[in-house]
Write an enzyme that holds these catalytic residues in place. Sequence first.
Site, PDB file in Angstrom:
ATOM      1  N   ASP A 227       2.751   5.357  -7.190  1.00 23.79           N
ATOM      2  CA  ASP A 227       3.991   5.269  -6.426  1.00 23.79           C
ATOM      3  C   ASP A 227       5.232   5.028  -7.276  1.00 23.79           C
ATOM      4  O   ASP A 227       6.343   5.077  -6.770  1.00 23.79           O
ATOM      5  CB  ASP A 227       3.890   4.130  -5.400  1.00 23.79           C
TER       6      ASP A 227
ATOM      7  N   HIS B 137      -2.538  -2.360  -9.700  1.00 23.57           N
ATOM      8  CA  HIS B 137      -3.453  -1.693  -8.783  1.00 23.57           C
ATOM      9  C   HIS B 137      -4.729  -2.519  -8.708  1.00 23.57           C
ATOM     10  O   HIS B 137      -5.166  -3.062  -9.711  1.00 23.57           O
ATOM     11  CB  HIS B 137      -3.780  -0.276  -9.287  1.00 23.57           C
TER      12      HIS B 137
ATOM     13  N   HIS C 184       0.873  -1.195   0.000  1.00 28.07           N
ATOM     14  CA  HIS C 184       0.000   0.000   0.000  1.00 28.07           C
ATOM     15  C   HIS C 184       0.900   1.232   0.000  1.00 28.07           C
ATOM     16  O   HIS C 184       1.636   1.460  -0.953  1.00 28.07           O
ATOM     17  CB  HIS C 184      -0.923  -0.100   1.227  1.00 28.07           C
TER      18      HIS C 184
HETATM   19  N1  ACO Z   1       4.579  -7.349 -10.268  1.00 27.55           N
HETATM   20  C1  ACO Z   1       4.466  -8.576 -10.795  1.00 27.55           C
HETATM   21  N2  ACO Z   1       3.310  -9.269 -10.846  1.00 27.55           N
HETATM   22  C2  ACO Z   1       2.223  -8.697 -10.299  1.00 27.55           C
HETATM   23  C3  ACO Z   1       2.260  -7.418  -9.722  1.00 27.55           C
HETATM   24  C4  ACO Z   1       3.486  -6.729  -9.726  1.00 27.55           C
HETATM   25  N3  ACO Z   1       3.599  -5.507  -9.209  1.00 27.55           N
HETATM   26  N4  ACO Z   1       1.027  -7.091  -9.264  1.00 27.55           N
HETATM   27  C5  ACO Z   1       0.250  -8.125  -9.548  1.00 27.55           C
HETATM   28  N5  ACO Z   1       0.963  -9.104 -10.179  1.00 27.55           N
HETATM   29  C6  ACO Z   1       0.463 -10.381 -10.709  1.00 27.55           C
HETATM   30  C7  ACO Z   1       0.180 -11.373  -9.601  1.00 27.55           C
HETATM   31  O1  ACO Z   1       1.302 -12.183  -9.330  1.00 27.55           O
HETATM   32  C8  ACO Z   1      -0.970 -12.135 -10.189  1.00 27.55           C
HETATM   33  O2  ACO Z   1      -0.453 -13.012 -11.164  1.00 27.55           O
HETATM   34  P1  ACO Z   1      -1.130 -14.484 -11.364  1.00 27.55           P
HETATM   35  O3  ACO Z   1      -2.511 -14.189 -11.851  1.00 27.55           O
HETATM   36  O4  ACO Z   1      -0.242 -15.159 -12.325  1.00 27.55           O
HETATM   37  O5  ACO Z   1      -1.132 -15.103  -9.981  1.00 27.55           O
HETATM   38  C9  ACO Z   1      -1.765 -11.083 -10.955  1.00 27.55           C
HETATM   39  O6  ACO Z   1      -0.796 -10.080 -11.314  1.00 27.55           O
HETATM   40  C10 ACO Z   1      -2.872 -10.431 -10.147  1.00 27.55           C
HETATM   41  O7  ACO Z   1      -2.317 -10.005  -8.916  1.00 27.55           O
HETATM   42  P2  ACO Z   1      -3.127  -9.786  -7.584  1.00 27.55           P
HETATM   43  O8  ACO Z   1      -2.192  -9.843  -6.427  1.00 27.55           O
HETATM   44  O9  ACO Z   1      -4.332 -10.679  -7.582  1.00 27.55           O
HETATM   45  O10 ACO Z   1      -3.659  -8.296  -7.788  1.00 27.55           O
HETATM   46  P3  ACO Z   1      -4.283  -7.409  -6.668  1.00 27.55           P
HETATM   47  O11 ACO Z   1      -5.300  -6.568  -7.331  1.00 27.55           O
HETATM   48  O12 ACO Z   1      -4.700  -8.224  -5.493  1.00 27.55           O
HETATM   49  O13 ACO Z   1      -3.019  -6.552  -6.181  1.00 27.55           O
HETATM   50  C11 ACO Z   1      -1.511  -4.818  -5.806  1.00 27.55           C
HETATM   51  C12 ACO Z   1      -2.880  -5.188  -6.364  1.00 27.55           C
HETATM   52  C13 ACO Z   1      -1.409  -5.230  -4.333  1.00 27.55           C
HETATM   53  C14 ACO Z   1      -1.351  -3.293  -5.881  1.00 27.55           C
HETATM   54  C15 ACO Z   1      -0.411  -5.538  -6.636  1.00 27.55           C
HETATM   55  O14 ACO Z   1      -0.512  -5.170  -7.984  1.00 27.55           O
HETATM   56  C16 ACO Z   1       0.995  -5.273  -6.103  1.00 27.55           C
HETATM   57  O15 ACO Z   1       1.440  -5.961  -5.209  1.00 27.55           O
HETATM   58  N6  ACO Z   1       1.707  -4.246  -6.688  1.00 27.55           N
HETATM   59  C17 ACO Z   1       3.027  -3.901  -6.198  1.00 27.55           C
HETATM   60  C18 ACO Z   1       2.916  -3.057  -4.958  1.00 27.55           C
HETATM   61  C19 ACO Z   1       2.432  -1.661  -5.255  1.00 27.55           C
HETATM   62  O16 ACO Z   1       2.924  -0.992  -6.140  1.00 27.55           O
HETATM   63  N7  ACO Z   1       1.477  -1.215  -4.434  1.00 27.55           N
HETATM   64  C20 ACO Z   1       0.967   0.169  -4.527  1.00 27.55           C
HETATM   65  C21 ACO Z   1      -0.469   0.152  -4.887  1.00 27.55           C
HETATM   66  S1  ACO Z   1      -1.023   1.804  -5.115  1.00 27.55           S
HETATM   67  C22 ACO Z   1      -1.272   2.368  -3.563  1.00 27.55           C
HETATM   68  O17 ACO Z   1      -1.480   1.659  -2.608  1.00 27.55           O
HETATM   69  C23 ACO Z   1      -1.206   3.796  -3.415  1.00 27.55           C
END
Ligand code: ACO
Length: 428
Positions: A362, A306, A267
């Site tokens: 971010d 996201h 987050h």
């Molecule tokens: N890098 C690589 N793979 C990713 C990423 C990433 N940043 N984000 C998601 N994925 C992949 C997952 O591994 C998953 O793959 P799969 O289907 O093969 O298992 C798929 O994409 C879906 O991912 P989820 O975790 O289900 O997506 P969710 O919507 O739950 O997560 C989140 C959103 C937490 C923001 C995620 O994209 C993440 O961890 N990003 C990196 C951290 C980040 O930048 N957070 C800031 C968010 S913005 C904010 O809070 C202001």
Amino acid sequence: MADTLTITDNRTGKTYELPIELGVIRAMDLRQIKTGPDDFGLMTYDPAFQNTAACRSQITFIDGDQGILLYRGYPIEQLAEQSTYLETAYLILFGELPTKSELDAWVRDVTLHTMLHENIKTFMQGFQYDAHPMGIFLSTVGLLATIYPGAKKVLDEENRRLQILRLIAKVPSISAYAYRHSIGRPYIYPDNDLSFTGNFLNMLFKMTELKYRPHPVLERALDILFILHADHEQNCSTSAMRGIGSSQADPYMSLAGAAAALSGPLHGGANEAVLRMLKEIGSVKHVPEFIKRVKGGDGRLMGFGHRVYKSYDPRARIIKRTADQVFEVTGRNPLLDIALELERIALEDDYFVSRKLYPNVDFYSGLIYQAMGFPVEMFPVLFAIPRTSGWLAQWDEMMRDADQKIARPRQIYMGSPRRDYVPREQRS
Ligand code: ACO
């Protein structure tokens, strides 16, 4: 004909008509679906609330597919271009853009509440020299509950407004103290001649000069970043704010909890994680190897993806423009080339494209903060300062909402059925 959803329960053969209002069914309407009088009734299973609306809100609208973000109906792009953070905070909190006299009064009131109780200095001294500023931030916000015990009267609207004012005004002072503590410098009192962000820069960076003068480009850039981070509807930290506030805990306690939720790397800790990731990659030539690792399941590309935006995050576009203006003043951040290369490769790569993973707010904000002289540990705190207005607006909205009760999700119990206690000597 009214919108309804017809459900036939194959177990009993019964049919139910559930009203659809504002595009949703009420989860409580499912309770009537029972196999018999002893049956509790049907529930939904929705870990992480991916498809559950927990409130009706008038504050922030997001269309994740089209990359639209509106505060009280106003597009984020227009606010970032034309508004200030304090004006945007007023809009988010009170629903309308202020008139000139309302804005003047609001800015004056906030300015008059920026001082912290002197006891807070003593409290700060208790932290280790290398304590993470986010830990200091949320602890000190919690401490304010003990300084303002009247804040417990959360059902009193006037009282809520006073605490809102205090919190908006004091979070930059707390953050600046946390930073000064971590580098062993004396705390700086607020300067009421400066703007909200100008004064914040003063409290962070003033040395022995008689008057601190913020660089206007950096002051405006920080103000824009604050506008972009002010609210984002029902995310993890806002849900924490509403969840804790639903027990009628005071706003300082609730906001400390919201800040704790924000601190996680998925987050608000993500911009800190982005910088650490860029440093770890070290050079543009290592980018393909890093992308390969991420695709192989070893870590995530921080600052990408996201829960809601499944096309470009509109805030990321504005931030990229702001970054260019900041780098003209501070010089180019050497990590920028690595970030640009990561973005270029990821936007072409099927792994990221098929999962709709785009840069989020971010991805670039950390580069700007670093260029402005902030250490990475301060990044989540820089997120918490403006998000305070969003948390408080959501909390205040919840307190006025007759539909809201104490937050209490259900569970599906998967543990052992009833069993008798086994005396210690009889256990194998
Ligand atoms: N890098 C690589 N793979 C990713 C990423 C990433 N940043 N984000 C998601 N994925 C992949 C997952 O591994 C998953 O793959 P799969 O289907 O093969 O298992 C798929 O994409 C879906 O991912 P989820 O975790 O289900 O997506 P969710 O919507 O739950 O997560 C989140 C959103 C937490 C923001 C995620 O994209 C993440 O961890 N990003 C990196 C951290 C980040 O930048 N957070 C800031 C968010 S913005 C904010 O809070 C202001």
